[in-house]
Scaffold this motif. Structure first.
Motif, PDB file in Angstrom:
ATOM      1  N   MET A   1      32.046 -36.548 -64.680  1.00  0.00           N
ATOM      2  CA  MET A   1      30.713 -37.115 -64.952  1.00  0.00           C
ATOM      3  C   MET A   1      29.728 -35.976 -65.221  1.00  0.00           C
ATOM      4  O   MET A   1      29.652 -35.014 -64.450  1.00  0.00           O
ATOM      5  N   ALA A   2      28.991 -36.072 -66.294  1.00  0.00           N
ATOM      6  CA  ALA A   2      28.027 -35.034 -66.647  1.00  0.00           C
ATOM      7  C   ALA A   2      26.864 -35.028 -65.666  1.00  0.00           C
ATOM      8  O   ALA A   2      26.509 -36.058 -65.078  1.00  0.00           O
ATOM      9  N   ALA A   3      26.283 -33.841 -65.471  1.00  0.00           N
ATOM     10  CA  ALA A   3      25.150 -33.700 -64.558  1.00  0.00           C
ATOM     11  C   ALA A   3      23.886 -34.226 -65.223  1.00  0.00           C
ATOM     12  O   ALA A   3      23.790 -34.276 -66.460  1.00  0.00           O
ATOM     13  N   PRO A   4      22.879 -34.624 -64.436  1.00  0.00           N
ATOM     14  CA  PRO A   4      21.624 -35.093 -65.030  1.00  0.00           C
ATOM     15  C   PRO A   4      20.923 -33.971 -65.776  1.00  0.00           C
ATOM     16  O   PRO A   4      21.093 -32.784 -65.475  1.00  0.00           O
ATOM     17  N   MET A   5      20.108 -34.342 -66.743  1.00  0.00           N
ATOM     18  CA  MET A   5      19.356 -33.359 -67.513  1.00  0.00           C
ATOM     19  C   MET A   5      18.338 -32.674 -66.622  1.00  0.00           C
ATOM     20  O   MET A   5      17.817 -33.278 -65.673  1.00  0.00           O
ATOM     21  N   PRO A   6      18.022 -31.404 -66.884  1.00  0.00           N
ATOM     22  CA  PRO A   6      17.039 -30.680 -66.055  1.00  0.00           C
ATOM     23  C   PRO A   6      15.688 -31.379 -66.072  1.00  0.00           C
ATOM     24  O   PRO A   6      15.183 -31.781 -67.117  1.00  0.00           O
ATOM     25  N   GLY A   7      15.120 -31.532 -64.864  1.00  0.00           N
ATOM     26  CA  GLY A   7      13.821 -32.174 -64.742  1.00  0.00           C
ATOM     27  C   GLY A   7      13.851 -33.674 -64.880  1.00  0.00           C
ATOM     28  O   GLY A   7      12.788 -34.304 -64.914  1.00  0.00           O
ATOM     29  N   ARG A   8      15.048 -34.260 -64.944  1.00  0.00           N
ATOM     30  CA  ARG A   8      15.179 -35.711 -65.071  1.00  0.00           C
ATOM     31  C   ARG A   8      15.802 -36.311 -63.817  1.00  0.00           C
ATOM     32  O   ARG A   8      16.375 -35.607 -62.983  1.00  0.00           O
ATOM     33  N   CYS A   9      15.698 -37.621 -63.697  1.00  0.00           N
ATOM     34  CA  CYS A   9      16.144 -38.349 -62.513  1.00  0.00           C
ATOM     35  C   CYS A   9      17.658 -38.210 -62.309  1.00  0.00           C
ATOM     36  O   CYS A   9      18.425 -38.202 -63.278  1.00  0.00           O
ATOM     37  N   SER A  10      18.065 -38.131 -61.041  1.00  0.00           N
ATOM     38  CA  SER A  10      19.481 -37.970 -60.703  1.00  0.00           C
ATOM     39  C   SER A  10      20.177 -39.297 -60.445  1.00  0.00           C
ATOM     40  O   SER A  10      21.341 -39.318 -60.032  1.00  0.00           O
ATOM     41  N   PHE A  11      19.480 -40.412 -60.680  1.00  0.00           N
ATOM     42  CA  PHE A  11      20.092 -41.713 -60.439  1.00  0.00           C
ATOM     43  C   PHE A  11      21.019 -42.066 -61.603  1.00  0.00           C
ATOM     44  O   PHE A  11      20.630 -41.987 -62.769  1.00  0.00           O
ATOM     45  N   TYR A  12      22.248 -42.474 -61.299  1.00  0.00           N
ATOM     46  CA  TYR A  12      23.223 -42.824 -62.324  1.00  0.00           C
ATOM     47  C   TYR A  12      23.115 -44.321 -62.624  1.00  0.00           C
ATOM     48  O   TYR A  12      23.287 -45.162 -61.742  1.00  0.00           O
ATOM     49  N   VAL A  13      22.810 -44.649 -63.888  1.00  0.00           N
ATOM     50  CA  VAL A  13      22.663 -46.039 -64.316  1.00  0.00           C
ATOM     51  C   VAL A  13      24.037 -46.543 -64.748  1.00  0.00           C
ATOM     52  O   VAL A  13      24.529 -46.198 -65.825  1.00  0.00           O
ATOM     53  N   GLU A  14      24.656 -47.337 -63.902  1.00  0.00           N
ATOM     54  CA  GLU A  14      26.022 -47.775 -64.138  1.00  0.00           C
ATOM     55  C   GLU A  14      26.133 -48.579 -65.428  1.00  0.00           C
ATOM     56  O   GLU A  14      27.097 -48.428 -66.193  1.00  0.00           O
ATOM     57  N   LYS A  15      25.157 -49.420 -65.699  1.00  0.00           N
ATOM     58  CA  LYS A  15      25.217 -50.277 -66.875  1.00  0.00           C
ATOM     59  C   LYS A  15      25.211 -49.471 -68.168  1.00  0.00           C
ATOM     60  O   LYS A  15      25.891 -49.810 -69.140  1.00  0.00           O
ATOM     61  N   LYS A  16      24.459 -48.366 -68.186  1.00  0.00           N
ATOM     62  CA  LYS A  16      24.345 -47.542 -69.392  1.00  0.00           C
ATOM     63  C   LYS A  16      25.290 -46.345 -69.386  1.00  0.00           C
ATOM     64  O   LYS A  16      25.326 -45.588 -70.368  1.00  0.00           O
ATOM     65  N   LYS A  17      26.016 -46.181 -68.279  1.00  0.00           N
ATOM     66  CA  LYS A  17      26.995 -45.093 -68.186  1.00  0.00           C
ATOM     67  C   LYS A  17      26.355 -43.725 -68.416  1.00  0.00           C
ATOM     68  O   LYS A  17      26.895 -42.857 -69.092  1.00  0.00           O
ATOM     69  N   ARG A  18      25.187 -43.524 -67.821  1.00  0.00           N
ATOM     70  CA  ARG A  18      24.497 -42.239 -67.924  1.00  0.00           C
ATOM     71  C   ARG A  18      23.449 -42.147 -66.826  1.00  0.00           C
ATOM     72  O   ARG A  18      23.149 -43.128 -66.134  1.00  0.00           O
ATOM     73  N   PHE A  19      22.891 -40.951 -66.683  1.00  0.00           N
ATOM     74  CA  PHE A  19      21.824 -40.770 -65.702  1.00  0.00           C
ATOM     75  C   PHE A  19      20.495 -41.257 -66.261  1.00  0.00           C
ATOM     76  O   PHE A  19      20.263 -41.242 -67.479  1.00  0.00           O
ATOM     77  N   CYS A  20      19.625 -41.680 -65.351  1.00  0.00           N
ATOM     78  CA  CYS A  20      18.276 -42.080 -65.730  1.00  0.00           C
ATOM     79  C   CYS A  20      17.568 -40.891 -66.379  1.00  0.00           C
ATOM     80  O   CYS A  20      17.710 -39.754 -65.930  1.00  0.00           O
ATOM     81  N   LYS A  21      16.797 -41.155 -67.421  1.00  0.00           N
ATOM     82  CA  LYS A  21      16.132 -40.081 -68.169  1.00  0.00           C
ATOM     83  C   LYS A  21      14.659 -39.923 -67.829  1.00  0.00           C
ATOM     84  O   LYS A  21      13.940 -39.156 -68.479  1.00  0.00           O
ATOM     85  N   MET A  22      14.196 -40.609 -66.782  1.00  0.00           N
ATOM     86  CA  MET A  22      12.793 -40.492 -66.401  1.00  0.00           C
ATOM     87  C   MET A  22      12.516 -39.117 -65.801  1.00  0.00           C
ATOM     88  O   MET A  22      13.350 -38.537 -65.106  1.00  0.00           O
ATOM     89  N   ILE A  23      11.318 -38.596 -66.063  1.00  0.00           N
ATOM     90  CA  ILE A  23      10.916 -37.286 -65.536  1.00  0.00           C
ATOM     91  C   ILE A  23      10.586 -37.417 -64.053  1.00  0.00           C
ATOM     92  O   ILE A  23       9.997 -38.411 -63.609  1.00  0.00           O
ATOM     93  N   VAL A  24      10.963 -36.412 -63.272  1.00  0.00           N
ATOM     94  CA  VAL A  24      10.718 -36.428 -61.825  1.00  0.00           C
ATOM     95  C   VAL A  24       9.582 -35.478 -61.493  1.00  0.00           C
ATOM     96  O   VAL A  24       9.250 -34.565 -62.263  1.00  0.00           O
ATOM     97  N   GLY A  25       8.979 -35.693 -60.329  1.00  0.00           N
ATOM     98  CA  GLY A  25       7.910 -34.822 -59.861  1.00  0.00           C
ATOM     99  C   GLY A  25       8.457 -33.500 -59.345  1.00  0.00           C
ATOM    100  O   GLY A  25       9.670 -33.333 -59.137  1.00  0.00           O
ATOM    101  N   ASN A  26       7.568 -32.565 -59.121  1.00  0.00           N
ATOM    102  CA  ASN A  26       7.972 -31.263 -58.600  1.00  0.00           C
ATOM    103  C   ASN A  26       8.660 -31.407 -57.247  1.00  0.00           C
ATOM    104  O   ASN A  26       8.132 -32.053 -56.333  1.00  0.00           O
ATOM    105  N   GLY A  27       9.838 -30.803 -57.132  1.00  0.00           N
ATOM    106  CA  GLY A  27      10.574 -30.849 -55.879  1.00  0.00           C
ATOM    107  C   GLY A  27      11.300 -32.147 -55.618  1.00  0.00           C
ATOM    108  O   GLY A  27      11.877 -32.336 -54.544  1.00  0.00           O
ATOM    109  N   LYS A  28      11.282 -33.069 -56.607  1.00  0.00           N
ATOM    110  CA  LYS A  28      11.923 -34.372 -56.435  1.00  0.00           C
ATOM    111  C   LYS A  28      13.232 -34.422 -57.206  1.00  0.00           C
ATOM    112  O   LYS A  28      13.429 -33.712 -58.197  1.00  0.00           O
ATOM    113  N   LYS A  29      14.135 -35.264 -56.744  1.00  0.00           N
ATOM    114  CA  LYS A  29      15.398 -35.478 -57.444  1.00  0.00           C
ATOM    115  C   LYS A  29      15.412 -36.796 -58.211  1.00  0.00           C
ATOM    116  O   LYS A  29      16.191 -36.967 -59.142  1.00  0.00           O
ATOM    117  N   PHE A  30      14.550 -37.731 -57.766  1.00  0.00           N
ATOM    118  CA  PHE A  30      14.545 -39.065 -58.365  1.00  0.00           C
ATOM    119  C   PHE A  30      13.148 -39.403 -58.902  1.00  0.00           C
ATOM    120  O   PHE A  30      12.128 -38.905 -58.401  1.00  0.00           O
TER     121      PHE A  30
END
Length: 500
Positions: A1-30
């Protein structure tokens, strides 16, 4: 499984078979939507009570409800609930017509009035027996008798799109859309509808590409207006490019079912006739658009005169093999139109709007609804009703999907956040192979589907004729471009034709 994009959410969207692409706040993972996944998070997220498609922090619910996009908003002045929905008492009209059918069984048209078994339930085709399907087919064949079943292929074009059509950067999907838009503009030009001093109303506008190309073709024309009607919020709209131009663009975010054009400020302040356009106006939306354009808004038929009709403001072309005889009428000069300054705003708002014509690409007949359908009278005259209409709507999907096993030959799920044009349409009904075996072959089902579409569209032509318009169905592009390749066009009938 590929890692989430830098600065993007680490939540894996099962339906879309990829990580969430929303931007996260400083020091946040989600991101904020998936913040409850954060370790040590004290804020619990709950489903928004206004729209279950998103969540909100429980401790911020009160603030969110005041600004949520799903909250109730003040209705615009042109919003009139169900004004174009059609009568909800159609069942009573059907009973009256069926009584007339019994009295007419000895008439010359009695071959259309076949005995009807117990009313069909509105159920899936896969739940119908072979005998029910055969009886429906008998009714369909009787109803289409006398109709022109083979529509002529007339692929038109407009030079304004030629450069873009030759652009090698366009992919296959973009090229297909450009070919459809070019043909629609070509047909508008052939009907003398592509000119200035009018308002083009694009129903189901989406991004507004059709209006964009109409504007490009008419850049030198004066007094040009565009109304783009779309019920949902749309990204990447192109009408924003024309805000500084000479033409006036206005987007109405409203369902066609509730739109009263006579109350739109742009039309109240500019006394110009209308041209209705649409590219792939799904199912019942076509009927809603026809009512919106051609039925008197806000008043009963007895209280006001019939809808005002105008002939095209330019001289029509000589009749050709692809043109209706009604297109040869002498034009009504633009000077004959009463200027806006001679009327009060209240008077203009109370009159029926003038309609020069329309060109609408049809699709998704399986999404039509009896209440909204403008061809009820046409169906009832043929001894058909709401139950048969619902069945024929379902059977119309055979014209474009035939019979395919579930999940076979389907494209892989979209890996981006963008919807393809195919995903914007509701999936058609698929039929169980066991039910179809012995009933009809794949080619026969496709033929039946096309006949169902033709019957439904013929009811629309009947409606246009009753409103004083010459309507026509044309295959405006080849099936290699799109299987939904029927264009409905209409212009006012000639005065001589009415006199006859």
């Amino acid at each position: 499984m590929a890692a989430p994009m830098p600065g993007r959410c680490s939540f894996y969207v099962e339906k879309k078979k990829r990580f969430c692409k929303m931007i996260v706040g400083n020091g946040k993972k989600f991101c904020g939507e998936h913040g409850n996944m954060e370790e040590g998070s004290s804020s619990r997220r709950i489903v928004c009570p206004l729209d279950p498609k998103h969540t909100v922090s429980e401790d911020r619910l009160d603030t969110h409800l005041k600004k949520c996009n799903a909250r109730d908003k003040p209705k615009p002045v042109y919003y009139v609930e169900d004004i174009n929905a059609g009568s909800a008492d159609a069942d009573q009209l059907q009973q009256e017509m069926q009584q007339q059918v019994v009295l007419c069984q000895t008439s010359s048209s009695s071959h259309l009035l076949m005995p009807r078994p117990q009313s069909f339930q509105q159920v899936c085709l896969s739940e119908r027996s072979s005998s029910e399907l055969r009886f429906l087919l008998q009714q369909l064949n009787a109803a289409v008798k006398g109709l022109r079943c083979e529509l002529k292929l007339n692929v038109a074009s407009h030079p304004i799109l030629q450069e873009e059509l030759n652009n090698p950067k366009n992919g296959d999907s973009a090229s297909k859309h450009l070919k459809q838009q070019s043909s629609i503009l070509g047909h508008l030009e052939a009907l003398r509808l592509l000119a200035g001093r009018r308002c083009f109303v694009e129903f189901g506008a989406g991004r507004g590409k059709l209006s964009h190309w109409i504007h490009e073709a008419l850049k030198t024309c004066k007094d040009l207006h565009f109304l783009l009607v779309e019920r949902s919020s749309t990204r990447f709209k192109v009408d924003g490019r024309h805000q500084d131009g000479g033409a006036e663009f206005e987007r109405l975010q409203v369902d066609i079912q509730h739109l009263d054009l006579s109350k739109v400020p742009l039309l109240r302040h500019n006394d110009v006739p209308l041209v209705g356009v649409g590219k792939h106006l799904c199912g019942a939306a076509t009927d809603l658009a026809l009512r919106c354009l051609l039925e008197r808004s806000g008043s009963s038929k007895d209280a006001v005169p019939p809808c005002k009709r105008l002939k095209p403001s330019e001289k029509a072309a000589e009749p050709g093999p692809d043109m209706n005889p009604g297109l040869t009428a002498d034009p009504k000069p633009a000077s004959d139109l009463k200027p806006a300054s001679d009327q009060s705003e209240e008077a203009r708002g109370s009159e029926a709007l003038a309609v020069l014509g329309l060109a609408v690409a049809l699709c998704c007949h399986h999404r039509c609804e009896w209440r909204h359908y403008v061809g009820k009278e046409f169906f009832l005259q043929k001894g058909l009703g709401a139950a048969e209409f619902a069945a024929f709507c379902r059977m119309s999907s055979w014209a474009t999907c035939g019979l395919r096993p579930a999940n076979q030959d389907r494209p892989p799920p979209n890996q981006t956040n963008q919807k393809s044009d195919e995903e914007e349409h509701e999936p058609v009904e698929e039929m169980d192979a066991d039910t179809c075996d012995g009933f009809a072959s794949l080619e026969e089902r496709e033929r039946i589907g096309r006949l169902c579409k033709l019957l439904i569209d013929s009811g629309r032509l009947h409606f246009l004729q009753r409103k004083g318009f010459d309507g026509k169905l044309t295959r405006y592009v080849s099936t290699q471009v799109t299987l939904e390749n029927i264009l409905l066009t209409a212009v006012p009938a000639t005065s001589s034709k009415h006199d006859s």
